[in-house]
Design a protein around this motif. Structure first.
Motif, PDB file in Angstrom:
ATOM      1  N   GLU A 425       6.502  -4.643 -20.026  1.00  0.00           N
ATOM      2  CA  GLU A 425       6.886  -5.454 -21.358  1.00  0.00           C
ATOM      3  C   GLU A 425       6.633  -6.875 -20.656  1.00  0.00           C
ATOM      4  OE1 GLU A 425      10.976  -4.041 -21.950  1.00  0.00           O
ATOM      5  OE2 GLU A 425      10.045  -2.282 -23.366  1.00  0.00           O
ATOM      6  N   GLY A 426       6.664  -7.084 -19.451  1.00  0.00           N
ATOM      7  CA  GLY A 426       6.165  -8.588 -19.109  1.00  0.00           C
ATOM      8  C   GLY A 426       7.751  -9.284 -18.922  1.00  0.00           C
ATOM      9  N   LYS A 427       8.683  -8.605 -18.668  1.00  0.00           N
ATOM     10  CA  LYS A 427       9.999  -9.607 -18.519  1.00  0.00           C
ATOM     11  C   LYS A 427      10.159  -9.719 -17.046  1.00  0.00           C
ATOM     12  CE  LYS A 427      12.265  -7.023 -22.516  1.00  0.00           C
ATOM     13  NZ  LYS A 427      13.330  -6.027 -22.772  1.00  0.00           N
ATOM     14  N   LYS A 428       9.422  -8.733 -16.328  1.00  0.00           N
ATOM     15  CA  LYS A 428       9.678  -9.138 -14.736  1.00  0.00           C
ATOM     16  C   LYS A 428       8.277  -8.879 -14.077  1.00  0.00           C
ATOM     17  CE  LYS A 428      14.741  -7.648 -14.599  1.00  0.00           C
ATOM     18  NZ  LYS A 428      15.362  -6.575 -13.651  1.00  0.00           N
ATOM     19  N   ASN A 429       8.205  -9.515 -12.949  1.00  0.00           N
ATOM     20  CA  ASN A 429       6.740  -9.084 -12.070  1.00  0.00           C
ATOM     21  C   ASN A 429       7.370  -7.821 -11.222  1.00  0.00           C
ATOM     22  OD1 ASN A 429       8.077  -9.974  -9.726  1.00  0.00           O
ATOM     23  ND2 ASN A 429       7.296 -12.088 -10.097  1.00  0.00           N
ATOM     24  N   VAL A 430       6.238  -7.226 -10.706  1.00  0.00           N
ATOM     25  CA  VAL A 430       6.676  -5.949  -9.639  1.00  0.00           C
ATOM     26  C   VAL A 430       7.771  -6.388  -8.616  1.00  0.00           C
ATOM     27  CG1 VAL A 430       5.731  -4.140  -8.187  1.00  0.00           C
ATOM     28  CG2 VAL A 430       4.445  -4.718 -10.446  1.00  0.00           C
ATOM     29  N   ASP A 431       7.497  -7.410  -8.111  1.00  0.00           N
ATOM     30  CA  ASP A 431       8.518  -7.524  -6.628  1.00  0.00           C
ATOM     31  C   ASP A 431      10.051  -7.713  -7.290  1.00  0.00           C
ATOM     32  OD1 ASP A 431       6.442  -7.764  -4.963  1.00  0.00           O
ATOM     33  OD2 ASP A 431       5.818  -9.559  -5.147  1.00  0.00           O
ATOM     34  N   THR A 432      10.084  -8.462  -8.395  1.00  0.00           N
ATOM     35  CA  THR A 432      11.469  -8.835  -9.075  1.00  0.00           C
ATOM     36  C   THR A 432      11.931  -7.608  -9.580  1.00  0.00           C
ATOM     37  OG1 THR A 432      10.926 -11.126  -9.644  1.00  0.00           O
ATOM     38  CG2 THR A 432      12.828 -10.086 -10.524  1.00  0.00           C
ATOM     39  N   ALA A 433      11.170  -6.712 -10.061  1.00  0.00           N
ATOM     40  CA  ALA A 433      11.888  -5.456 -10.799  1.00  0.00           C
ATOM     41  C   ALA A 433      12.083  -4.441  -9.688  1.00  0.00           C
ATOM     42  CB  ALA A 433      10.766  -4.863 -11.606  1.00  0.00           C
ATOM     43  N   LEU A 434      11.463  -4.491  -8.651  1.00  0.00           N
ATOM     44  CA  LEU A 434      11.390  -3.517  -7.615  1.00  0.00           C
ATOM     45  C   LEU A 434      12.640  -3.825  -6.661  1.00  0.00           C
ATOM     46  CD1 LEU A 434       8.135  -2.197  -6.564  1.00  0.00           C
ATOM     47  CD2 LEU A 434      10.065  -1.017  -7.742  1.00  0.00           C
ATOM     48  N   ALA A 435      12.937  -5.256  -6.534  1.00  0.00           N
ATOM     49  CA  ALA A 435      14.012  -5.959  -5.700  1.00  0.00           C
ATOM     50  C   ALA A 435      15.441  -5.744  -6.403  1.00  0.00           C
ATOM     51  CB  ALA A 435      13.915  -7.190  -5.466  1.00  0.00           C
ATOM     52  N   ASP A 436      15.340  -5.859  -7.667  1.00  0.00           N
ATOM     53  CA  ASP A 436      16.643  -5.502  -8.703  1.00  0.00           C
ATOM     54  C   ASP A 436      16.977  -4.010  -8.575  1.00  0.00           C
ATOM     55  OD1 ASP A 436      16.536  -8.108  -9.089  1.00  0.00           O
ATOM     56  OD2 ASP A 436      15.815  -8.068 -11.132  1.00  0.00           O
ATOM     57  N   ALA A 437      15.958  -3.243  -8.638  1.00  0.00           N
ATOM     58  CA  ALA A 437      16.183  -1.694  -8.675  1.00  0.00           C
ATOM     59  C   ALA A 437      16.574  -1.083  -7.456  1.00  0.00           C
ATOM     60  CB  ALA A 437      14.850  -0.856  -9.215  1.00  0.00           C
ATOM     61  N   ASN A 438      16.092  -1.744  -6.457  1.00  0.00           N
ATOM     62  CA  ASN A 438      16.618  -1.416  -4.958  1.00  0.00           C
ATOM     63  C   ASN A 438      17.737  -1.765  -4.740  1.00  0.00           C
ATOM     64  OD1 ASN A 438      15.341  -0.207  -2.462  1.00  0.00           O
ATOM     65  ND2 ASN A 438      16.101  -2.118  -1.466  1.00  0.00           N
ATOM     66  N   LYS A 439      18.573  -3.020  -5.150  1.00  0.00           N
ATOM     67  CA  LYS A 439      19.759  -3.104  -4.943  1.00  0.00           C
ATOM     68  C   LYS A 439      20.621  -2.236  -5.825  1.00  0.00           C
ATOM     69  CE  LYS A 439      23.013  -6.872  -5.792  1.00  0.00           C
ATOM     70  NZ  LYS A 439      23.381  -8.182  -6.344  1.00  0.00           N
ATOM     71  N   GLU A 440      20.430  -1.909  -6.946  1.00  0.00           N
ATOM     72  CA  GLU A 440      20.928  -1.263  -7.952  1.00  0.00           C
ATOM     73  C   GLU A 440      20.947   0.477  -7.420  1.00  0.00           C
ATOM     74  OE1 GLU A 440      21.334   0.496 -12.612  1.00  0.00           O
ATOM     75  OE2 GLU A 440      19.449  -0.665 -11.879  1.00  0.00           O
ATOM     76  N   LEU A 441      19.678   0.986  -6.819  1.00  0.00           N
ATOM     77  CA  LEU A 441      19.743   2.154  -6.169  1.00  0.00           C
ATOM     78  C   LEU A 441      20.666   2.288  -5.344  1.00  0.00           C
ATOM     79  CD1 LEU A 441      18.346   5.039  -6.354  1.00  0.00           C
ATOM     80  CD2 LEU A 441      16.765   3.996  -4.734  1.00  0.00           C
ATOM     81  N   GLU A 442      20.872   1.296  -4.097  1.00  0.00           N
ATOM     82  CA  GLU A 442      21.493   1.353  -2.889  1.00  0.00           C
ATOM     83  C   GLU A 442      23.163   1.530  -3.384  1.00  0.00           C
ATOM     84  OE1 GLU A 442      19.149  -0.589   0.622  1.00  0.00           O
ATOM     85  OE2 GLU A 442      20.469  -1.917  -0.667  1.00  0.00           O
ATOM     86  N   GLU A 443      23.410   0.787  -4.546  1.00  0.00           N
ATOM     87  CA  GLU A 443      24.764   0.755  -4.701  1.00  0.00           C
ATOM     88  C   GLU A 443      25.321   2.104  -5.539  1.00  0.00           C
ATOM     89  OE1 GLU A 443      24.718  -2.689  -7.780  1.00  0.00           O
ATOM     90  OE2 GLU A 443      24.993  -4.006  -6.279  1.00  0.00           O
ATOM     91  N   ILE A 444      24.335   2.941  -6.245  1.00  0.00           N
ATOM     92  CA  ILE A 444      24.707   3.894  -6.814  1.00  0.00           C
ATOM     93  C   ILE A 444      24.742   4.928  -5.634  1.00  0.00           C
ATOM     94  CG2 ILE A 444      24.039   5.871  -8.290  1.00  0.00           C
ATOM     95  CD1 ILE A 444      22.649   3.520 -10.038  1.00  0.00           C
ATOM     96  N   LEU A 445      23.821   4.966  -4.724  1.00  0.00           N
ATOM     97  CA  LEU A 445      23.621   6.200  -3.851  1.00  0.00           C
ATOM     98  C   LEU A 445      24.881   6.047  -2.697  1.00  0.00           C
ATOM     99  CD1 LEU A 445      19.855   6.500  -3.067  1.00  0.00           C
ATOM    100  CD2 LEU A 445      21.429   8.050  -4.554  1.00  0.00           C
ATOM    101  N   ASN A 446      25.368   4.991  -2.466  1.00  0.00           N
ATOM    102  CA  ASN A 446      26.428   4.743  -1.379  1.00  0.00           C
ATOM    103  C   ASN A 446      27.846   4.487  -2.034  1.00  0.00           C
ATOM    104  OD1 ASN A 446      24.926   4.399   1.163  1.00  0.00           O
ATOM    105  ND2 ASN A 446      23.724   2.816   0.029  1.00  0.00           N
ATOM    106  N   GLN A 447      27.975   5.001  -3.431  1.00  0.00           N
ATOM    107  CA  GLN A 447      29.257   4.854  -4.157  1.00  0.00           C
ATOM    108  C   GLN A 447      30.296   5.751  -3.209  1.00  0.00           C
ATOM    109  OE1 GLN A 447      28.890   4.072  -8.490  1.00  0.00           O
ATOM    110  NE2 GLN A 447      27.784   6.011  -7.942  1.00  0.00           N
TER     111      GLN A 447
END
Length: 447
Positions: A425-447
């Motif tokens: 949708e053009g809201k984020k570039n790939v680097d930003t989208a994956l950096a944000d997703a990586n942070k969220e994924l780590e937070e969820i997996l390490n709860q």
């Protein structure tokens, strides 16, 4: 309830796919009151459970083949135990909410089907019964090779029985390929060229290679990521470390989103469609290729009123980036488990023996488009030309992070689905989208 982290299950070996001899546990079952423990009375006495009814949840949508399977299975169960079955079908996209409501309200099933990568999450919520003794005391279950019990085993205890192996391949319009002079893709460039040609010749409302952004999106994304040498996360130093920003993951993710953004292989207006939505469009001549399993064949025939049949459909393994062979796909499958809140665990254990035993376990897998887990049936499956792409892909299959919180990241929070949509949708570039997703994924997996 929190359990220790579980190591990721290794992929099934090529030898197994060709019929590895069954493995048996040499350990003695411990004394236990768990369902199916050896001291429990056998149901062979016949009418012991007469007049009782067991509630069973099956996932998906019933078709003629599945209705016949379940009718035969439940008849065998009644013959064995005297009990009836209240069979309820639950659509895959609704399953998470149904299980959550059942856990909260106590109105759940006695026995339920699960995706194998979901078992650990529900064990962590104390939703499933320990069936370790049942497994060790059931000869049929001991024929299932030990390395296929990885997702079902948590802290050394078994909470579900493997029911059918799963991996995915590309279902394609064989007749369109012939009509348009398209060869089966051997690498990523071929895949793009084929998808673009389908859109060009069949219309812009047709998906050449359908983008999946729904509940099972990572089944379609993961082969591209793994083929490029990437992964989702790794358990390192006592915690989960996200790998979404590393080059391999980025390359696979970029390619998958570029199918929409750069190549126009799939419509930009359908970023939330899941495999059920895509299957319906395939049956209506609106999709040329998509990632799925053999279970969709029967439904597509029914939905299309047999206008899309065996002569129009075939599978191929999603190719590796460089054309070296099949890309790794998810080593999945479906399990059957006993809901811990059942009021009759003994009867539920008898149902597992019938449903996942060699006769009906093999039928469940083969008739549902899954890989049978009993060695002789698996060897036969690998020699079937229609199913060969699944057997070939199964040899290099890989697993998602085997953590109790993966289902939350994959299903509930839709971490990667949201990242892909934000890029398309053009809201984020790939680097930003994956950096944000990586942070969220780590937070969820390490709860």
């Amino acid at each position: 309830m929190k359990f220790a982290r579980i190591a990721t299950t290794t992929a099934t070996t090529a030898a197994l796919a060709l019929g590895l001899a069954a493995c048996s546990s040499s350990s003695e079952p411990a004394a236990s009151n768990a369902p199916g423990a050896s001291e429990a009375p056998a149901a062979s006495s016949g009418p012991k459970f007469a007049g009782q009814t067991l509630t069973v949840w099956r996932l998906g949508a019933p078709d003629e083949v599945q209705n016949k399977l379940m009718a035969d299975m439940n008849a065998k169960f009644k013959e064995t135990t005297g009990a009836d079955v209240n069979l309820q079908w639950v659509a895959w996209p609704d399953a998470q909410a149904k299980w959550t409501a059942a856990l909260a309200g106590g109105e759940g099933p006695d026995v339920t089907e699960f995706g194998n990568d979901q078992v650990a999450a529900w064990v962590a919520q104390d939703a499933l019964a320990d069936i370790t003794d049942l497994v060790k005391s059931t000869p049929d279950f001991q024929q299932i090779p030990q390395n296929l019990w990885g997702y079902e085993t948590v802290d050394g205890k078994i909470y579900a029985a493997p029911w059918g192996g799963g991996t995915r391949a590309v279902l394609y319009r064989k007749d369109w390929f012939k009509e348009l002079g398209i060869e089966v893709p051997k690498n990523w460039d071929d895949l793009v060229a084929a998808a673009k040609k389908i859109v060009e010749k069949k219309g812009k409302d047709v998906d050449g290679f359908a983008f999946n952004g729904g509940s099972d999106a990572n089944m379609s994304l993961s082969p591209f990521v793994w083929s490029a040498g990437g992964d989702f996360a790794a358990f390192e130093g006592g915690k989960w470390v996200g790998k979404l920003t590393e080059p391999g993951f980025k390359e696979g993710f970029q390619f998958y989103t570029d199918l929409v953004v750069k190549h126009g292989a799939s419509r930009k207006s359908a970023l939330s469609q899941n495999s059920i939505d895509i299957r319906t469009r395939f049956a209506n001549n609106k999709v040329g290729m998509f990632v799925t399993g053999g279970w969709d064949i029967t439904t597509i025939k029914e939905q299309s009123k047999n206008k899309v049949g065996d002569d129009q459909m075939a599978f191929f393994s999603l190719p590796a980036k460089d054309g070296s062979g099949p890309a790794p796909a998810f080593q999945g499958g479906n399990d059957i488990a006993i809901w811990k809140d059942t009021k009759n665990q003994e009867l539920a254990a008898e149902y597992l023996k019938v449903a996942a035993g060699q006769e009906f376990g093999t039928r469940y897998a083969k008739e549902g488009g899954l890989l049978p887990l009993y060695p002789a049936a698996l060897a036969e499956f690998a020699s079937d030309p229609l199913q060969a792409p699944f057997a070939e892909t199964f040899k290099v299959a890989k697993g998602f992070p085997n953590d109790t919180n993966w289902a939350e990241a994959n299903d509930t929070k839709a971490v990667l689905q949201n990242a892909a949509r934000s890029v398309i949708e053009g809201k984020k570039n790939v680097d930003t989208a994956l950096a944000d997703a990586n942070k969220e994924l780590e937070e969820i997996l390490n709860q």
